[in-house]
Design an enzyme around this catalytic site. Structure first.
Site, PDB file in Angstrom:
ATOM      1  CB  CYS A  11      36.943  36.343  32.172  1.00  0.00           C
ATOM      2  SG  CYS A  11      37.877  34.909  32.729  1.00  0.00           S
TER       3      CYS A  11
ATOM      4  CB  CYS B 251      32.749  29.524  33.861  1.00  0.00           C
ATOM      5  SG  CYS B 251      33.790  29.490  32.378  1.00  0.00           S
TER       6      CYS B 251
HETATM    7  N1  DGL Z   1      35.278  32.245  30.847  1.00  0.00           N
HETATM    8  C1  DGL Z   1      36.113  32.271  31.985  1.00  0.00           C
HETATM    9  C2  DGL Z   1      35.376  32.456  33.282  1.00  0.00           C
HETATM   10  O1  DGL Z   1      34.327  33.059  33.279  1.00  0.00           O
HETATM   11  C3  DGL Z   1      37.335  31.421  32.061  1.00  0.00           C
HETATM   12  C4  DGL Z   1      37.311  30.046  31.516  1.00  0.00           C
HETATM   13  C5  DGL Z   1      38.736  29.543  31.448  1.00  0.00           C
HETATM   14  O2  DGL Z   1      39.488  30.106  30.653  1.00  0.00           O
HETATM   15  O3  DGL Z   1      39.091  28.642  32.226  1.00  0.00           O
HETATM   16  O4  DGL Z   1      35.829  32.040  34.316  1.00  0.00           O
END
Ligand code: DGL
Length: 256
Positions: A74, A184
């Site tokens: 993440c 993301c």
């Molecule tokens: N998948 C996550 C990232 O790479 C976070 C997305 C979220 O929960 O806002 O930032």
């Protein structure tokens, strides 16, 4: 720490499954436990201190269950928590993910690069440092895609609301950028939909780089699983229902 422990991988929800796939390809003998914090998604609109405390709790649980290494799949949690967690657990390899600005700037056409990410990722120091390091001979256009990860959490990339949001954020850049960085981990699931709006340009994500870095760290620490071990993947979620876990499995198998 023993080589037969598992590699714990986590994200705010389903997004990190886009990192889990290259991880499994790169490290076929490892046992992976994937934890999606879908009950608390999205992380991208939360205060960094809250993302840190959610991440800390997940890491504590994974380590208590026998994780030998952690992959923060993440971008938001990496920016908000990786440095602190590495200081708190100096003996545990903690690998993070960052927007793939480096490969985008090394590509032949990198005059103008669009970076899609959460508002939190773009606002934190880590991204500013990355941009200072790799973005100096490019124009970097930052687009905070508020609301997008939440829609992808529903598990259907063809949702009309996803297309509508992409049009809102990206249509103005069609034909005007050389590449797009998917900053993301939720966004690789909508590659096709992103290209439909922004045009046929290279899309960069952090999956392969994170997988290679994980191999490097496990090797360095003598933690690589023996070649005789059969690899496996187990899904866990803070929405602990059979439907949610089925959604994780479906996204893991989805061709994108
Ligand atoms: N998948 C996550 C990232 O790479 C976070 C997305 C979220 O929960 O806002 O930032």
């Amino acid at each position: 720490m023993a080589t037969d422990g598992f590699v714990g991988v986590f994200d705010s929800g389903v997004g990190g499954i886009s990192i889990l796939r290259p991880l499994v390809r790169e490290l076929p003998h490892e046992r992976f436990v994937y934890f999606g914090d879908s009950a608390n998604a999205p992380y991208g609109d939360k205060d960094p201190s809250e993302v840190l405390s959610l991440s800390r709790h997940i890491v504590q649980e994974l380590l208590a269950d026998g994780a030998k290494a952690i992959v923060i799949a993440c971008n938001t949690a990496t920016s908000a928590a990786a440095q602190t967690l590495r200081a708190e657990y100096p003996d545990v390899p903690i690998i993070g993910v960052e927007p793939a600005l480096k490969p985008a700037t090394l590509a032949p056409h990198h005059h103008r690069i669009l970076v899609m990410a959460t508002a939190a990722t773009l606002s934190l120091d880590k991204f500013q440092r990355l941009e200072d390091r790799w973005g100096s001979d490019s124009e970097v256009i930052e687009v905070a895609c508020v609301g997008l990860a939440e829609l992808i959490e529903k598990g259907d990339p063809s949702l009309p609301q996803i297309h509508e949001l992409l049009v809102k954020y990206l249509a103005q850049w069609r034909g005007k950028v050389d590449s797009v960085v998917l900053g993301c981990t939720h966004y690789p699931f909508i590659r096709k939909q992103i290209r439909e709006v922004v045009g046929d340009v290279p899309l960069y994500d952090g999956g392969e780089g994170t997988a290679r870095e994980t191999r490097r760290r496990l090797t360095e620490e003598g933690l690589l699983a023996p070649a005789a071990q059969e690899g496996s993947v187990e899904f866990r979620s803070s929405i602990n229902t059979p439907e949610e876990l089925k959604l994780y499995e479906r996204l893991f198998d989805l061709e994108v």
